[in-house]
Design a protein around this motif. Structure first.
Motif, mmCIF file in Angstrom:
data_model
loop_
_atom_site.group_PDB
_atom_site.id
_atom_site.type_symbol
_atom_site.label_atom_id
_atom_site.label_comp_id
_atom_site.label_asym_id
_atom_site.label_seq_id
_atom_site.Cartn_x
_atom_site.Cartn_y
_atom_site.Cartn_z
ATOM 1 N N ALA A 91 35.074 50.250 32.386
ATOM 2 C CA ALA A 91 35.760 50.496 33.534
ATOM 3 C C ALA A 91 36.913 49.512 33.469
ATOM 4 C CB ALA A 91 34.879 50.272 34.644
ATOM 5 N N ASP A 92 38.102 50.040 33.911
ATOM 6 C CA ASP A 92 39.255 49.193 33.938
ATOM 7 C C ASP A 92 39.056 48.403 35.606
ATOM 8 O OD1 ASP A 92 42.041 49.136 35.701
ATOM 9 O OD2 ASP A 92 42.101 48.544 33.635
ATOM 10 N N PRO A 93 39.273 47.232 35.717
ATOM 11 C CA PRO A 93 38.983 46.474 36.709
ATOM 12 C C PRO A 93 40.004 46.758 38.074
ATOM 13 C CG PRO A 93 38.830 44.808 34.852
ATOM 14 C CD PRO A 93 39.630 46.344 34.492
ATOM 15 N N GLU A 94 40.985 47.066 37.807
ATOM 16 C CA GLU A 94 42.141 47.351 38.739
ATOM 17 C C GLU A 94 42.020 48.720 39.262
ATOM 18 O OE1 GLU A 94 43.511 45.259 40.410
ATOM 19 O OE2 GLU A 94 44.379 43.663 39.438
ATOM 20 N N SER A 95 41.900 49.588 38.528
ATOM 21 C CA SER A 95 41.983 51.060 38.938
ATOM 22 C C SER A 95 40.339 51.891 39.089
ATOM 23 C CB SER A 95 42.873 51.926 37.973
ATOM 24 O OG SER A 95 42.117 51.920 36.674
ATOM 25 N N GLU A 96 39.480 51.140 38.635
ATOM 26 C CA GLU A 96 38.203 51.861 38.420
ATOM 27 C C GLU A 96 37.236 51.067 39.183
ATOM 28 O OE1 GLU A 96 38.832 54.675 34.584
ATOM 29 O OE2 GLU A 96 37.758 52.939 34.355
ATOM 30 N N ILE A 97 37.680 50.094 39.571
ATOM 31 C CA ILE A 97 36.501 49.229 40.655
ATOM 32 C C ILE A 97 37.043 48.746 42.037
ATOM 33 C CG2 ILE A 97 35.467 46.967 40.685
ATOM 34 C CD1 ILE A 97 34.806 47.050 37.755
ATOM 35 N N ALA A 98 36.288 49.158 42.904
ATOM 36 C CA ALA A 98 36.661 48.758 44.382
ATOM 37 C C ALA A 98 35.770 47.860 45.110
ATOM 38 C CB ALA A 98 36.977 49.976 45.262
ATOM 39 N N ILE A 99 35.895 46.630 45.578
ATOM 40 C CA ILE A 99 34.988 45.696 46.117
ATOM 41 C C ILE A 99 34.528 46.457 47.515
ATOM 42 C CG2 ILE A 99 34.811 43.678 47.025
ATOM 43 C CD1 ILE A 99 36.400 42.422 44.928
ATOM 44 N N LEU A 100 33.338 46.205 47.763
ATOM 45 C CA LEU A 100 32.790 46.744 48.995
ATOM 46 C C LEU A 100 32.057 45.745 49.788
ATOM 47 C CD1 LEU A 100 30.956 50.026 47.544
ATOM 48 C CD2 LEU A 100 33.500 49.873 48.807
ATOM 49 N N PHE A 101 32.084 45.923 51.247
ATOM 50 C CA PHE A 101 31.395 44.962 52.217
ATOM 51 C C PHE A 101 30.098 45.636 52.068
ATOM 52 C CE2 PHE A 101 35.855 44.647 52.827
ATOM 53 C CZ PHE A 101 35.795 43.245 53.774
ATOM 54 N N LYS A 229 32.352 59.976 34.860
ATOM 55 C CA LYS A 229 33.657 59.308 35.629
ATOM 56 C C LYS A 229 34.748 60.382 35.817
ATOM 57 C CE LYS A 229 34.694 55.502 33.494
ATOM 58 N NZ LYS A 229 35.423 54.381 32.656
ATOM 59 N N ASP A 230 34.698 61.414 35.222
ATOM 60 C CA ASP A 230 35.800 62.526 35.779
ATOM 61 C C ASP A 230 35.474 63.010 36.842
ATOM 62 O OD1 ASP A 230 36.777 62.183 33.115
ATOM 63 O OD2 ASP A 230 35.500 63.582 32.056
ATOM 64 N N ILE A 231 34.186 62.706 37.488
ATOM 65 C CA ILE A 231 33.879 63.814 38.689
ATOM 66 C C ILE A 231 33.180 62.875 39.755
ATOM 67 C CG2 ILE A 231 33.955 66.176 37.874
ATOM 68 C CD1 ILE A 231 30.728 64.213 38.071
ATOM 69 N N GLY A 232 33.215 61.467 39.373
ATOM 70 C CA GLY A 232 32.317 60.822 40.429
ATOM 71 C C GLY A 232 32.504 59.410 40.225
ATOM 72 N N ALA A 252 32.205 49.793 43.929
ATOM 73 C CA ALA A 252 32.304 51.044 43.648
ATOM 74 C C ALA A 252 32.901 51.139 42.042
ATOM 75 C CB ALA A 252 32.757 51.813 44.575
ATOM 76 N N VAL A 253 32.561 51.883 41.200
ATOM 77 C CA VAL A 253 32.909 51.860 39.906
ATOM 78 C C VAL A 253 33.057 53.335 39.589
ATOM 79 C CG1 VAL A 253 30.785 51.550 39.006
ATOM 80 C CG2 VAL A 253 32.749 51.018 37.486
ATOM 81 N N GLY A 254 34.297 53.943 38.828
ATOM 82 C CA GLY A 254 34.296 54.985 38.320
ATOM 83 C C GLY A 254 35.474 55.600 38.760
ATOM 84 N N ASN A 255 35.641 57.287 39.007
ATOM 85 C CA ASN A 255 36.741 57.654 39.109
ATOM 86 C C ASN A 255 38.062 57.284 39.874
ATOM 87 O OD1 ASN A 255 38.528 60.053 40.791
ATOM 88 N ND2 ASN A 255 37.652 61.090 38.849
ATOM 89 N N ALA A 256 39.098 57.014 39.188
ATOM 90 C CA ALA A 256 40.289 56.210 39.718
ATOM 91 C C ALA A 256 40.595 56.733 40.826
ATOM 92 C CB ALA A 256 41.364 56.097 38.811
ATOM 93 N N SER A 257 40.787 57.978 41.204
ATOM 94 C CA SER A 257 41.310 58.806 42.235
ATOM 95 C C SER A 257 40.576 58.292 43.467
ATOM 96 C CB SER A 257 41.544 60.117 42.407
ATOM 97 O OG SER A 257 40.183 60.917 42.147
ATOM 98 N N VAL A 258 39.048 58.290 43.395
ATOM 99 C CA VAL A 258 38.369 58.135 44.268
ATOM 100 C C VAL A 258 38.279 56.476 44.699
ATOM 101 C CG1 VAL A 258 35.904 58.105 45.279
ATOM 102 C CG2 VAL A 258 36.676 59.955 43.844
ATOM 103 N N ILE A 259 38.392 55.678 43.818
ATOM 104 C CA ILE A 259 38.759 54.173 43.755
ATOM 105 C C ILE A 259 39.928 53.979 44.697
ATOM 106 C CG2 ILE A 259 38.873 52.093 42.825
ATOM 107 C CD1 ILE A 259 36.022 53.027 42.646
ATOM 108 N N GLU A 260 40.841 54.661 44.443
ATOM 109 C CA GLU A 260 42.038 54.324 45.186
ATOM 110 C C GLU A 260 42.088 54.942 46.586
ATOM 111 O OE1 GLU A 260 45.965 53.547 46.755
ATOM 112 O OE2 GLU A 260 44.878 52.905 44.710
#
Length: 407
Positions: A91-101, A229-232, A252-260
């Motif tokens: 997973a790309d740390p910048e585009s495919e991972i989002a930090i969550l509370f 990763k293409d769908i979720g 969260a880790v996975g699809n870049a559009s959802v992470i964005e």
């Protein structure tokens, strides 16, 4: 002066666990020794090395400033390294991972990130009640996917109408499962990827209990499946793996559009987690994982103690394959709520009523293996004294799955 709540607040579902806590607290105030097996709050402390990292991070004045909007690159890089090490998932740390509370925050946010009012989301039944909160806030519509024992508590996509398949935009899954303790197979996840691609559905896999698997089986990450990763995305929390429930940290880790979408939403809601918390979380993910293995072994031992004790009182129950929950059938003649209330009133044992997790939870209760083996055995003994079960004892061979009646 009293101000009215907004329509959004008045349409939120009732907080299921709040009523349980109220009942338990009432019994405690009356002086009873209640064994509380009804909630999912880990009972052990956060490992010392993570706490020490937090202490050091708190002492650093650099961490007292506002965090970066989308979180620490160090933490996101640690999350990526964790997924590569544990599951072979890149997973790309910048585009495919989002930090969550915390994982819950991500699960409640996601419908608001991806759905418009009236859109359809597929939700497991029984399932984690806080899924419903996010749906209500997004003013979306839920279509329930029944989880039944005969199918291993896996949804049957063939039961969904073509109209529902066409309307659905989002789907929640959760394995190892809360409340049933079921685990997913690679065949099921492969079917899910195909189903989601065919119908244009985003899959959100709640992997809260990813570290808790039994009988030598490590739970599967959804992202291990080709095309997932293409769908979720997958949501991972440190609450259960590292006993960091009160720290409120996950990713969260996975699809870049959802992470964005998650990052954009959180840009407006928050800045980011306290930087010291992110530093400690990164240390948890990157450090030696012996504490995780030891904890899993402890849960497995508790599972065996609890299931064995239940069978000794004649309660015909099935051992969970993962998570730290057991999903148990209620005796004939009782609803889930009636049986739960009876156990609290007559045995001072608190459990979660299955109907609180959805329509298909009726007929079951959920027990959390979040106290010592001694207290679990004591709880089973108290229940046995109510004489609700056939007194022929049942035993289980945990290695071979053999169930025998001891006549």
């Amino acid at each position: 002066m009293k101000f009215e709540h907004s329509h959004v607040l008045t349409q939120l579902p009732e907080q299921f666990f709040a009523s349980l806590v109220k009942k338990v607290n009432q019994k405690l105030q009356e002086g009873h020794d209640v064994i509380n097996l009804g909630q999912g709050n880990p009972d052990l402390p956060t490992p010392d090395h993570i706490v020490e990292e937090m202490k050091n991070a708190i002492a650093d004045p650099e961490n007292h400033k506002y965090s970066s909007f989308r979180g620490s690159y160090h933490f996101k890089k640690a999350a990526a390294a964790f997924y590569q090490r544990e599951y072979g998932v890149k997973a790309d740390p910048e585009s495919e991972i989002a930090i969550l509370f915390g994982g819950k925050a991500g699960l409640v946010e996601l419908p608001q990130c991806l759905l418009n009012p009236g859109d359809t989301i597929l939700v497991p039944d029984p399932g984690y009640p806080d899924y419903w909160s996010g749906v209500a806030l997004a003013k979306a519509e839920m279509e329930m996917m029944p989880l039944i024992e005969e199918r291993g508590f896996l949804p049957d996509y063939s039961r969904l109408s073509s109209d529902v398949k066409e309307k659905a935009k989002l789907m929640y899954l959760n394995y190892p499962n809360n409340p049933t303790g079921a685990v997913a197979t690679s065949d099921f996840f492969e079917e899910t990827v195909s189903f989601a691609k065919e119908n244009g559905i985003c899959v959100v896999h709640d992997f809260a209990y990813g570290a808790v698997g039994f009988d030598g089986h490590k739970p599967l990450s959804f992202l291990q499946i080709e095309g997932a990763k293409d769908i979720g995305i997958e949501i991972y929390t440190l609450s259960k793996t590292y006993n960091m429930a009160g720290w409120r940290v996950g990713f969260a880790v996975g699809n870049a559009s959802v992470i964005e979408a998650i990052n954009l939403y959180q840009d407006h809601m928050f800045v980011s987690l306290f930087k010291a918390t992110q530093q400690a979380a990164a240390a948890a993910l990157l450090s030696d994982q012996t504490c995780v293995a030891e904890q899993n072994a402890m849960y497995e031992s508790r599972r065996q103690a609890w299931i064995t004790a239940c069978r000794e009182i004649g309660w015909d129950v099935t051992a969970p394959a993962g998570s730290f929950f057991a999903w148990l059938p209620v005796p004939d003649g009782y609803t889930s709520q009636e049986f739960s209330d009876l156990l609290l009133e007559k045995a001072n044992v608190a459990v979660a009523s299955g109907n609180g997790f959805g329509e298909y939870g009726e007929g079951y209760i959920r027990v959390g293996l979040l106290t010592s083996e001694e207290r679990l055995k004591e709880a089973a003994s108290r229940i046995g004294k109510l004489n609700l079960f056939d007194k022929k004892a049942l035993t289980t061979d945990f290695n071979n799955g053999i169930i025998q009646n001891n006549l």
